[in-house]
Design a protein around this motif. Structure first.
Motif, PDB file in Angstrom:
ATOM      1  N   SER A 195      38.904  40.134  52.399  1.00  0.00           N
ATOM      2  CA  SER A 195      39.400  40.726  53.639  1.00  0.00           C
ATOM      3  C   SER A 195      39.534  39.624  54.691  1.00  0.00           C
ATOM      4  O   SER A 195      38.539  39.094  55.174  1.00  0.00           O
ATOM      5  CB  SER A 195      38.485  41.852  54.124  1.00  0.00           C
ATOM      6  OG  SER A 195      37.152  41.412  54.278  1.00  0.00           O
ATOM      7  N   VAL A 202      44.457  41.869  53.479  1.00  0.00           N
ATOM      8  CA  VAL A 202      43.576  41.574  52.345  1.00  0.00           C
ATOM      9  C   VAL A 202      44.332  40.659  51.395  1.00  0.00           C
ATOM     10  O   VAL A 202      45.501  40.919  51.070  1.00  0.00           O
ATOM     11  CB  VAL A 202      43.156  42.870  51.624  1.00  0.00           C
ATOM     12  CG1 VAL A 202      42.336  42.552  50.379  1.00  0.00           C
ATOM     13  CG2 VAL A 202      42.373  43.776  52.567  1.00  0.00           C
ATOM     14  N   LEU A 238      35.311  46.013  50.758  1.00  0.00           N
ATOM     15  CA  LEU A 238      36.206  46.209  49.620  1.00  0.00           C
ATOM     16  C   LEU A 238      35.413  46.696  48.417  1.00  0.00           C
ATOM     17  O   LEU A 238      34.251  46.319  48.247  1.00  0.00           O
ATOM     18  CB  LEU A 238      36.886  44.885  49.254  1.00  0.00           C
ATOM     19  CG  LEU A 238      37.608  44.139  50.385  1.00  0.00           C
ATOM     20  CD1 LEU A 238      37.954  42.724  49.936  1.00  0.00           C
ATOM     21  CD2 LEU A 238      38.858  44.900  50.818  1.00  0.00           C
ATOM     22  N   ILE A 249      39.566  49.955  50.502  1.00  0.00           N
ATOM     23  CA  ILE A 249      39.494  49.057  51.652  1.00  0.00           C
ATOM     24  C   ILE A 249      38.912  49.801  52.848  1.00  0.00           C
ATOM     25  O   ILE A 249      39.415  50.868  53.221  1.00  0.00           O
ATOM     26  CB  ILE A 249      40.893  48.513  52.006  1.00  0.00           C
ATOM     27  CG1 ILE A 249      41.505  47.780  50.813  1.00  0.00           C
ATOM     28  CG2 ILE A 249      40.816  47.601  53.238  1.00  0.00           C
ATOM     29  CD1 ILE A 249      42.990  47.488  50.961  1.00  0.00           C
ATOM     30  N   ASP A 251      39.040  50.010  56.369  1.00  0.00           N
ATOM     31  CA  ASP A 251      39.916  49.575  57.472  1.00  0.00           C
ATOM     32  C   ASP A 251      39.148  49.827  58.770  1.00  0.00           C
ATOM     33  O   ASP A 251      39.350  50.812  59.476  1.00  0.00           O
ATOM     34  CB  ASP A 251      41.224  50.352  57.413  1.00  0.00           C
ATOM     35  CG  ASP A 251      42.295  49.770  58.315  1.00  0.00           C
ATOM     36  OD1 ASP A 251      42.040  48.719  58.932  1.00  0.00           O
ATOM     37  OD2 ASP A 251      43.379  50.364  58.407  1.00  0.00           O
TER      38      ASP A 251
END
Length: 499
Positions: A195, A202, A238, A249, A251
């Motif tokens: 990341s 990513v 992740l 992911i 976010d």
């Protein structure tokens, strides 16, 4: 503290002359804010709730030119008293307003502050108009500001000119990496997933550092779709799903959990609406899930279901999501910040930020309590750590050892070891779960960037770690680098990432 407004008639005090300032050309005084309402934001950069306030402050500054904001950085941890570390945080979170460094809590004590984040609103006359604490500052101050501004316009010479500034942060778009957060290995296909948080993307790398693919190339945003068109906002954690060849992911600053189909090269949203909400999820509550700063992920697969564990740093909880049904199976943590062990929601956590799972056990770095904890058979327990305000740098038995705001956890396969990014101590440590000890394996404890023998190497707030073929891959976050520790040779090097 309660988030309600607290009225007061205290007077403003002058900024102590000895304090250091950022984002300005010279130290400021109250006279520099003549004709403006002045909002003091008491924050510390370890605090995820303080980070949630920053975009709201920006909105207030844009909406009310008669308002000036000063960030009063009041540290919790020893590491947060170091000027370069504060400056790195200002760069990372793109803070543009003036920041004064209140290491001795002089302003904090004067204004009677007791929690992060807190704010104090001052009139041009020096009167303290309001005090408050907690998130949601936009909601608390937006309309209440209007009568204050009306009074300002009627009785003072209002100043709408922007405060002269010299932003400390600068664009690092040209750097290959920018504050990398987490890294996960896929040994079967010889890949790393990284990341690249402040580039809002990513990266998919091979083990030599070559970029195989880029997930998110549209800048800051929350857009699903093709890899070239999708967008993230400071992604962190992740979790790789080998069976689906998909990557989950976290976010983080979008308050979303996303998934990338690595075959179809499509990103979609698993959970979230971009709205972090105002209250943590409670056990037994149904309806829309509202993630709040999901910071890390761990995937556990068994014959019955695939469970995605989500370190919900903003809620001080860990959620267990059934990937196949989209249902929340369990949650751990009451939403109250602290270190209390116990069953599921009966435990208290504090900003879990690193996580991995092995053999049915979820290990996590509970950052604000400077601890490593675990979930086993529905119960939270603590391996190492004391409480919210007990931290240090001490190896040895787990009962006596101390960490300082760890943010990364990795459990290698077929091993009884748990590696820890002891972030604010700038070290990599390892827990041996068989003998109940922890020791430093890399880093001197002094921030910097230096390779060579592991115990002579230097890192700067490392926060993510994984392994492949006997090598540890480490997100050296403030150095904007991916470092490698060869566990056989004991040598630390930097992996050159090629785009």
């Amino acid at each position: 503290m309660s988030p309600r407004m607290i009225q007061g008639s205290d007077k403003a005090v002058e900024f102590p002359s000895e304090l250091e300032w950022f984002n300005v050309e010279k130290p400021m005084t109250l006279a520099d804010f003549k004709g403006k309402l002045l909002l003091l934001d008491f924050w510390t950069y370890c605090c995820v709730n303080c980070m949630h306030v920053l975009p709201e402050l920006h909105i207030l500054e844009q909406r009310y030119p008669e308002l000036a904001v000063v960030g009063v950085h009041s540290p919790k941890f020893e590491n947060e008293k170091v000027s370069n570390n504060v400056l790195a945080a200002i760069e990372r979170y793109e803070v543009e307003h003036p920041v004064v460094v209140d290491n001795q809590h002089l302003l904090w004590k004067t204004y009677g502050v007791h929690a992060w984040p807190s704010f104090v609103l001052l009139a041009p006359s020096g009167e303290v108009l309001a005090k408050g604490s907690g998130e949601g500052i936009l909601e608390k101050l937006d309309h209440p500001l209007e009568p204050y501004i009306k009074d300002l316009l009627e009785h003072h010479e209002a100043n709408e000119a922007p405060i002269p500034s010299s932003p400390a942060f600068q664009s690092m778009r040209d750097q290959t990496l920018r504050f990398p957060g987490k890294v996960v290995a896929d040994e079967e296909r010889n890949r790393l997933f990284l990341s690249d948080s402040n580039h809002n993307r990513v990266l998919v790398l091979d083990l030599a550092g070559n970029v195989l693919d880029v997930i998110g190339d549209a800048g800051k945003g929350s857009i699903d779709g093709k890899f070239e068109e999708c967008a993230f906002f400071r992604p962190q954690g992740l979790a790789y799903d080998n069976a689906r060849n998909s990557l989950f992911i976290a976010d983080t600053d979008n308050h979303l959990v996303r998934v990338a189909d690595l075959e179809k090269r499509i990103v979609s949203t698993v959970m979230g609406t971009n709205d972090p909400g105002r209250w943590p999820r409670l056990a037994g509550r149904h309806g829309q899930q509202e993630p709040n700063s999901p910071w890390n992920l761990a995937l556990e697969k068994d014959s019955d279901k695939d469970v995605l564990y989500i370190a919900m740093a903003g809620w001080h909880q860990i959620w267990a999501l059934d990937v196949n049904t989209g249902q929340i199976l369990d949650l751990y943590g009451s939403g109250r910040e602290g270190l209390i062990d116990g069953l599921a929601a009966g435990a208290n956590l504090a900003q879990p930020s690193g996580m991995d799972c092995k053999d049915g056990i979820v290990y996590f770095a509970d950052s604000e309590t400077s601890s490593v904890r675990l979930i086993e058979n529905g119960k939270v327990s603590t391996l190492v750590g004391k409480n919210l305000y007990k931290f240090g740098d001490l190896d040895g038995s787990l009962a006596e050892a101390m960490l300082q705001h760890p943010m990364g956890i990795h459990c290698p396969k077929n091993s009884d070891l748990v590696y820890v990014c002891d972030t604010f101590n700038h070290k990599i440590k390892v827990i041996d779960t068989t003998n109940g000890t922890i020791r430093t394996v890399a880093g001197t404890g002094t921030p910097g960037i230096r390779g060579g023998p592991a115990l002579e190497a230097r890192f700067w707030e490392p926060s993510g770690i994984t392994s492949a073929y006997g090598k540890l891959y480490i997100c050296d976050t403030n150095n904007h680098r991916l470092r490698v520790l060869d566990t056989e040779s004991g040598i630390v090097s930097t992996l050159d990432v090629h785009q």
